[in-house]
Design an enzyme around this catalytic site. Structure first.
Site, PDB file in Angstrom:
ATOM      1  N   HIS A  99       0.959  -1.138  -0.063  1.00 38.88           N
ATOM      2  CA  HIS A  99       0.051  -0.039  -0.044  1.00 38.88           C
ATOM      3  C   HIS A  99       0.912   1.222  -0.008  1.00 38.88           C
ATOM      4  O   HIS A  99       0.233   2.363  -0.219  1.00 38.88           O
ATOM      5  CB  HIS A  99      -0.994  -0.037   1.370  1.00 38.88           C
ATOM      6  CG  HIS A  99      -1.966  -1.161   0.956  1.00 38.88           C
ATOM      7  ND1 HIS A  99      -2.862  -1.217   0.010  1.00 38.88           N
ATOM      8  CD2 HIS A  99      -2.241  -2.206   1.922  1.00 38.88           C
ATOM      9  CE1 HIS A  99      -3.748  -2.108   0.312  1.00 38.88           C
ATOM     10  NE2 HIS A  99      -3.375  -2.767   1.565  1.00 38.88           N
ATOM     11  N   ASP A 126      -8.809  -4.919   6.431  1.00 33.53           N
ATOM     12  CA  ASP A 126      -9.340  -5.946   5.487  1.00 33.53           C
ATOM     13  C   ASP A 126     -10.095  -7.049   6.377  1.00 33.53           C
ATOM     14  O   ASP A 126     -10.992  -7.473   5.911  1.00 33.53           O
ATOM     15  CB  ASP A 126      -8.262  -6.707   5.005  1.00 33.53           C
ATOM     16  CG  ASP A 126      -8.004  -5.708   3.614  1.00 33.53           C
ATOM     17  OD1 ASP A 126      -8.874  -5.116   2.819  1.00 33.53           O
ATOM     18  OD2 ASP A 126      -6.721  -5.600   3.297  1.00 33.53           O
TER      19      ASP A 126
END
Length: 241
Positions: free
Chosen positions: A27, A154
């Site tokens: 990320h 997540d």
């Protein structure tokens, strides 16, 4: 690699400073060349360099290990098969299928790098889905897994919750369960967090706790410094910094 049970908050000798630094290629806006430069810089310190790769793919895992990473965080490991794939990418034969070519790693580790690499490299799958939690015992039983790293956002999403680091309900149950199961299997429990959550995670049994990142720490500290400097220099009047 038997990860030192010291918290990420301190070095192995107990002195102030971070024990591990994670370079985020998943990320973070970091490509391989930048990651290599960062590994070179970290290599001049006592801090252990860990890389989170973009995916569970042997090419990039091998490449960051060859560049000098001492551990690899591997996203979205949701099954025994995917856990075995992660381990194989981190280990030379016969424990795995990593290709030999430690381009930079051999410079700092010496000519005997191959002999100790399988024991020194940490394989760290991410547990970040409902599927992974449901198969947790089986995943943790895969030989060669040294630690797991919880991705709270997540995991929350797959549990039907908004992305966040400190959701209650099913997320809290999973957070506690993961640490408990890691202890049972002799695997280090890790989690993405912030400094405010470190005590809570440590109490649950987590030993690899991310407490901050540059994208957060730098602007927060810059704002604090500007506020302090402007107040001290202006006596309450506007000053540009």
């Amino acid at each position: 690699m038997a990860l030192d049970p010291e918290f990420i908050l301190c070095r192995g000798d107990g002195s102030p400073g971070v024990r591990l630094v994670c370079i985020d290629m998943q990320h973070g806006v970091i490509d391989y060349q930048v990651a290599l430069t960062m590994l070179q810089a970290i290599g001049a310190t006592e801090t252990i360099p860990i890389v989170r790769v973009p995916w569970n793919e042997p090419g990039i895992i091998g490449k960051v290990l060859d560049a000098g990473a001492l551990g690899v965080i591997i996203p979205m490991v949701n099954s025994v098969e995917e856990a075995k794939q992660a381990v194989a990418a981190c280990r030379y034969f016969p424990q795995g299928s990593r290709s030999f070519g430690p381009t930079r790693a051999a410079y700092y580790a010496g000519s005997d790098y191959f002999g100790g690499a399988n024991e020194q490299i940490a394989c760290i799958p991410m547990i970040e889905t409902k599927q992974a939690v449901e198969r947790l015992d089986d995943i943790l039983a895969v030989p060669g897994i040294d630690a797991v790293y919880v991705g709270p956002a997540d995991l929350s999403i797959t549990l039907g919750l908004p992305p966040g680091m400190a959701n209650g309900g099913a997320f809290e149950e999973a957070r506690v369960l993961i640490a408990k199961k890691c202890a049972e299997h002799g695997v280090t429990a890790g989690i993405h967090a912030n400094a405010g959550l470190a005590e809570k995670h440590a109490a649950a049994g987590y030993r690899m706790i991310t407490i901050s990142g540059d994208a957060v720490a730098i602007p927060v500290q810059a704002q604090a410094d500007l506020k302090l400097a402007r107040g001290a220099a202006s006596g309450g009047k506007a000053v540009y910094g």
